[in-house]
Design a protein around this motif. Structure first.
Motif, PDB file in Angstrom:
ATOM      1  N   ASN A   1     -13.596   7.334  -5.334  1.00 58.95           N
ATOM      2  CA  ASN A   1     -13.804   6.951  -3.936  1.00 58.95           C
ATOM      3  C   ASN A   1     -14.352   5.530  -3.880  1.00 58.95           C
ATOM      4  O   ASN A   1     -15.372   5.228  -4.497  1.00 58.95           O
ATOM      5  CB  ASN A   1     -14.765   7.924  -3.258  1.00 58.95           C
ATOM      6  CG  ASN A   1     -14.221   9.344  -3.282  1.00 58.95           C
ATOM      7  OD1 ASN A   1     -13.053   9.558  -3.015  1.00 58.95           O
ATOM      8  ND2 ASN A   1     -15.069  10.303  -3.630  1.00 58.95           N
TER       9      ASN A   1
ATOM     10  N   ARG B   1     -18.580   2.237  -5.416  1.00 61.56           N
ATOM     11  CA  ARG B   1     -17.575   3.251  -5.714  1.00 61.56           C
ATOM     12  C   ARG B   1     -18.207   4.422  -6.429  1.00 61.56           C
ATOM     13  O   ARG B   1     -19.245   4.290  -7.097  1.00 61.56           O
ATOM     14  CB  ARG B   1     -16.447   2.661  -6.534  1.00 61.56           C
ATOM     15  CG  ARG B   1     -16.829   2.296  -7.965  1.00 61.56           C
ATOM     16  CD  ARG B   1     -15.601   1.953  -8.798  1.00 61.56           C
ATOM     17  NE  ARG B   1     -14.824   0.894  -8.178  1.00 61.56           N
ATOM     18  CZ  ARG B   1     -13.565   0.629  -8.484  1.00 61.56           C
ATOM     19  NH1 ARG B   1     -12.945   1.382  -9.388  1.00 61.56           N
ATOM     20  NH2 ARG B   1     -12.926  -0.366  -7.906  1.00 61.56           N
TER      21      ARG B   1
ATOM     22  N   THR C   1     -12.042   6.856   7.719  1.00 59.11           N
ATOM     23  CA  THR C   1     -13.118   6.159   8.429  1.00 59.11           C
ATOM     24  C   THR C   1     -14.456   6.689   7.910  1.00 59.11           C
ATOM     25  O   THR C   1     -14.496   7.699   7.195  1.00 59.11           O
ATOM     26  CB  THR C   1     -13.012   6.424   9.939  1.00 59.11           C
ATOM     27  OG1 THR C   1     -13.223   7.821  10.175  1.00 59.11           O
ATOM     28  CG2 THR C   1     -11.652   5.998  10.471  1.00 59.11           C
TER      29      THR C   1
ATOM     30  N   PHE D   1       0.834  -1.200   0.000  1.00 58.84           N
ATOM     31  CA  PHE D   1       0.000   0.000   0.000  1.00 58.84           C
ATOM     32  C   PHE D   1       0.873   1.255   0.000  1.00 58.84           C
ATOM     33  O   PHE D   1       0.636   2.200  -0.763  1.00 58.84           O
ATOM     34  CB  PHE D   1      -0.916  -0.019   1.222  1.00 58.84           C
ATOM     35  CG  PHE D   1      -1.676   1.263   1.445  1.00 58.84           C
ATOM     36  CD1 PHE D   1      -2.792   1.564   0.692  1.00 58.84           C
ATOM     37  CD2 PHE D   1      -1.261   2.173   2.413  1.00 58.84           C
ATOM     38  CE1 PHE D   1      -3.488   2.741   0.886  1.00 58.84           C
ATOM     39  CE2 PHE D   1      -1.943   3.353   2.622  1.00 58.84           C
ATOM     40  CZ  PHE D   1      -3.061   3.648   1.858  1.00 58.84           C
TER      41      PHE D   1
ATOM     42  N   ASN E   1      -0.624   6.616   1.641  1.00 62.48           N
ATOM     43  CA  ASN E   1       0.604   6.044   1.095  1.00 62.48           C
ATOM     44  C   ASN E   1       1.586   7.157   0.718  1.00 62.48           C
ATOM     45  O   ASN E   1       1.255   8.357   0.762  1.00 62.48           O
ATOM     46  CB  ASN E   1       0.307   5.100  -0.063  1.00 62.48           C
ATOM     47  CG  ASN E   1      -0.167   5.818  -1.308  1.00 62.48           C
ATOM     48  OD1 ASN E   1      -0.398   7.017  -1.299  1.00 62.48           O
ATOM     49  ND2 ASN E   1      -0.314   5.080  -2.388  1.00 62.48           N
TER      50      ASN E   1
ATOM     51  N   VAL F   1     -11.579   4.607   0.626  1.00 64.42           N
ATOM     52  CA  VAL F   1     -10.268   4.804   0.005  1.00 64.42           C
ATOM     53  C   VAL F   1     -10.417   5.832  -1.111  1.00 64.42           C
ATOM     54  O   VAL F   1     -11.240   5.666  -2.020  1.00 64.42           O
ATOM     55  CB  VAL F   1      -9.709   3.485  -0.562  1.00 64.42           C
ATOM     56  CG1 VAL F   1      -8.364   3.738  -1.249  1.00 64.42           C
ATOM     57  CG2 VAL F   1      -9.550   2.453   0.548  1.00 64.42           C
TER      58      VAL F   1
ATOM     59  N   VAL G   1      -6.853   6.660   3.136  1.00 63.88           N
ATOM     60  CA  VAL G   1      -7.887   5.841   3.760  1.00 63.88           C
ATOM     61  C   VAL G   1      -8.578   6.673   4.850  1.00 63.88           C
ATOM     62  O   VAL G   1      -7.919   7.264   5.707  1.00 63.88           O
ATOM     63  CB  VAL G   1      -7.301   4.554   4.366  1.00 63.88           C
ATOM     64  CG1 VAL G   1      -8.412   3.702   4.989  1.00 63.88           C
ATOM     65  CG2 VAL G   1      -6.560   3.756   3.295  1.00 63.88           C
TER      66      VAL G   1
ATOM     67  N   LEU H   1      -3.084   7.326  -2.566  1.00 63.05           N
ATOM     68  CA  LEU H   1      -4.202   6.689  -1.871  1.00 63.05           C
ATOM     69  C   LEU H   1      -4.296   7.224  -0.453  1.00 63.05           C
ATOM     70  O   LEU H   1      -3.291   7.372   0.250  1.00 63.05           O
ATOM     71  CB  LEU H   1      -4.021   5.175  -1.830  1.00 63.05           C
ATOM     72  CG  LEU H   1      -3.927   4.451  -3.179  1.00 63.05           C
ATOM     73  CD1 LEU H   1      -3.570   2.991  -2.954  1.00 63.05           C
ATOM     74  CD2 LEU H   1      -5.226   4.580  -3.953  1.00 63.05           C
TER      75      LEU H   1
ATOM     76  N   ARG I   1      -8.661   7.430  -4.235  1.00 58.95           N
ATOM     77  CA  ARG I   1      -7.590   7.254  -5.230  1.00 58.95           C
ATOM     78  C   ARG I   1      -7.568   8.513  -6.081  1.00 58.95           C
ATOM     79  O   ARG I   1      -8.553   8.845  -6.738  1.00 58.95           O
ATOM     80  CB  ARG I   1      -7.841   6.033  -6.101  1.00 58.95           C
ATOM     81  CG  ARG I   1      -6.746   5.774  -7.137  1.00 58.95           C
ATOM     82  CD  ARG I   1      -7.123   4.627  -8.056  1.00 58.95           C
ATOM     83  NE  ARG I   1      -6.078   4.336  -9.016  1.00 58.95           N
ATOM     84  CZ  ARG I   1      -5.865   5.023 -10.143  1.00 58.95           C
ATOM     85  NH1 ARG I   1      -6.652   6.051 -10.436  1.00 58.95           N
ATOM     86  NH2 ARG I   1      -4.894   4.681 -10.970  1.00 58.95           N
TER      87      ARG I   1
ATOM     88  N   VAL J   1     -14.569   0.093   1.433  1.00 59.66           N
ATOM     89  CA  VAL J   1     -14.036  -1.176   1.940  1.00 59.66           C
ATOM     90  C   VAL J   1     -15.090  -1.725   2.893  1.00 59.66           C
ATOM     91  O   VAL J   1     -15.383  -1.115   3.929  1.00 59.66           O
ATOM     92  CB  VAL J   1     -12.693  -0.977   2.671  1.00 59.66           C
ATOM     93  CG1 VAL J   1     -12.196  -2.308   3.228  1.00 59.66           C
ATOM     94  CG2 VAL J   1     -11.655  -0.371   1.726  1.00 59.66           C
TER      95      VAL J   1
ATOM     96  N   PHE K   1     -14.256   1.376   5.744  1.00 60.58           N
ATOM     97  CA  PHE K   1     -13.289   2.408   5.386  1.00 60.58           C
ATOM     98  C   PHE K   1     -13.634   2.943   4.001  1.00 60.58           C
ATOM     99  O   PHE K   1     -14.327   2.304   3.215  1.00 60.58           O
ATOM    100  CB  PHE K   1     -11.854   1.862   5.384  1.00 60.58           C
ATOM    101  CG  PHE K   1     -11.369   1.384   6.715  1.00 60.58           C
ATOM    102  CD1 PHE K   1     -10.955   2.285   7.688  1.00 60.58           C
ATOM    103  CD2 PHE K   1     -11.343   0.018   7.009  1.00 60.58           C
ATOM    104  CE1 PHE K   1     -10.518   1.848   8.922  1.00 60.58           C
ATOM    105  CE2 PHE K   1     -10.907  -0.425   8.245  1.00 60.58           C
ATOM    106  CZ  PHE K   1     -10.493   0.487   9.210  1.00 60.58           C
TER     107      PHE K   1
ATOM    108  N   SER L   1      -4.822   6.453   7.177  1.00 63.30           N
ATOM    109  CA  SER L   1      -3.639   5.935   6.481  1.00 63.30           C
ATOM    110  C   SER L   1      -3.490   6.662   5.149  1.00 63.30           C
ATOM    111  O   SER L   1      -4.479   7.006   4.499  1.00 63.30           O
ATOM    112  CB  SER L   1      -3.752   4.425   6.242  1.00 63.30           C
ATOM    113  OG  SER L   1      -2.557   3.917   5.676  1.00 63.30           O
TER     114      SER L   1
END
Length: 409
Positions: free
Chosen positions: A113, A85, A22, A11, A31, A127, A20, A18, A129, A116, A125, A29
């Protein structure tokens, strides 16, 4: 031997930026590509609400849509509600300049978007991108500056703005196409279900019509082949089969009228008086007790309500052991008519099935083998025709059918 994959390291090393979040949009998180993109460190981001770190920025030139942060919030909310997504159009964000607190620069991001999902299917979650296209747009803006080509500079500035706006328009068009596709799927599914219901209905109706016709043919063949047969007995059987055919055809015609016709002439009806009038006209085989509120008035067709009430009473007579209760009351904004028997009742799982056309439960077959299975469906459709509803409700003993119609103004 299988080698264990360090997904955390993967990751962090991915080229695509990327982030992450809540479900309440707190960053947990990021990257390395995302940190490089924003010029931030993990300490700057993690544990903080996204929209505190990336606030709204002024709209891009000639952009009639939402600001970047507000559009992103709407997209993330859609992902949370749908579990799907969401691809955003090109957006303008305000990113704080490194080493200059409180100073923001415009950045243009294209973002997808992705949810998860947890074991329960809920979004755990989010994510983000992101692709940064700021440099490309700035190159369009800067190309030609300083060379005296004022016309070219203006054209390139218009091109830069047009790229941004067209990206938004393309996204909106794709979203409309997706919505249209979803609507078409829903419409097609509804049509297929209606065709299947109609096919089953025609099959079941043909089966119910065939039984009395077979009986008629059998009795006629017996009368012809056996001259000494008791004709009086045969004629009585023929009459019963003919009456059975007549009842089924009448019910089918009534359903056809309800399916195709507009509501007939309505009139104010006092439900208490209406019930008493119909009980006086009807010869009942069991005791009927009434609790009738005298001030309950509805607007409907008397002929149609007579059919509805008689269907409910016929059903109650077939199943009751000792008595039928009829209750009329007001529960604003509804008028309520209840028909209750003390028979075996209806299992909760079957309370909607009894309103399906030609559906007959095992108990109904035993109590009345000649029933058509159309009485309750007809009663419900009449109720719906006048803005009401008919359903089977809980009852300690026996079946309880409840009709609700709008109270007359």
């Amino acid at each position: 031997m299988d080698q264990e994959v360090d997904f955390g390291a993967v990751f962090k090393a991915l080229a695509a930026p990327l982030l992450v979040l809540t479900p309440d949009f707190v960053m947990v998180s990021a990257n390395d590509s995302f940190l490089k993109l924003t010029g931030a460190t993990e300490a700057d981001l993690l544990g903080r609400p996204f929209f505190d770190v990336f606030p709204s920025s002024p709209k891009a030139p000639d952009d009639p849509n939402e600001e970047g942060a507000e559009a992103l919030r709407a997209s993330l909310t859609r992902v949370l509600s749908t579990g799907q997504r969401d691809t955003m159009p090109l957006q303008c964000y305000g990113i704080e300049v490194a080493g200059r607190p409180g100073v923001f620069e415009e950045r243009y991001w294209s973002t997808i978007n992705v949810p998860v999902l947890g074991p329960d299917g809920e979004v755990e979650f989010l994510v983000l991108r992101t692709e940064d296209v700021t440099d490309f747009l700035q190159q369009l803006r800067g190309f030609g500056e300083g060379d005296g080509a004022t016309g070219t500079e203006a054209e390139l500035e218009a091109m830069r703005t047009d790229v941004y706006v067209r990206a938004r328009e393309l996204h909106d068009l794709n979203e409309r196409l997706r919505q249209t596709h979803r609507q078409q799927r829903q419409t097609m599914s509804g049509l297929q279900a209606a065709i299947e219901r109609q096919r089953r209905f025609v099959f079941d109706a043909s089966h119910d019509l065939r039984n009395p016709i077979t009986g008629l043919l059998t009795e006629i063949e017996v009368a012809i082949s056996e001259p000494d047969t008791n004709l009086d007995k045969i004629l009585r059987k023929l009459l019963l089969d003919a009456e059975r055919l007549s009842d089924i055809v009448s019910d089918l015609l009534e359903l056809a009228r309800l399916d195709t016709a507009t509501p007939g002439t309505t009139e104010p009806l006092n439900l208490a008086d209406f019930v008493m009038d119909e009980l006086e006209r009807r010869t009942l085989t069991t005791t009927v007790a009434t609790q009738l509120d005298e001030q309950v008035v509805v607007c409907a067709s008397r002929i149609r309500l007579v059919r509805l009430l008689n269907n409910l009473l016929s059903n109650a007579e077939r199943h009751t052991r000792t008595a039928i209760d009829i209750i009329v009351s007001a529960d604003p904004p509804d008028a309520v008519l209840e028909v209750i028997d003390d028979g075996p009742g209806i299992a909760p799982a079957d309370r909607e099935r009894v309103f399906e056309r030609l559906c007959r439960l095992d108990d109904a077959h035993r109590q009345d083998p000649g029933g058509s299975g159309l009485g309750l469906p007809i009663a419900r459709e009449i109720a719906q025709r006048y803005g009401g509803r008919l359903y089977a409700a809980d009852n300690p003993t026996g079946a309880r059918f409840v009709l609700r119609l709008p109270l007359a103004a």
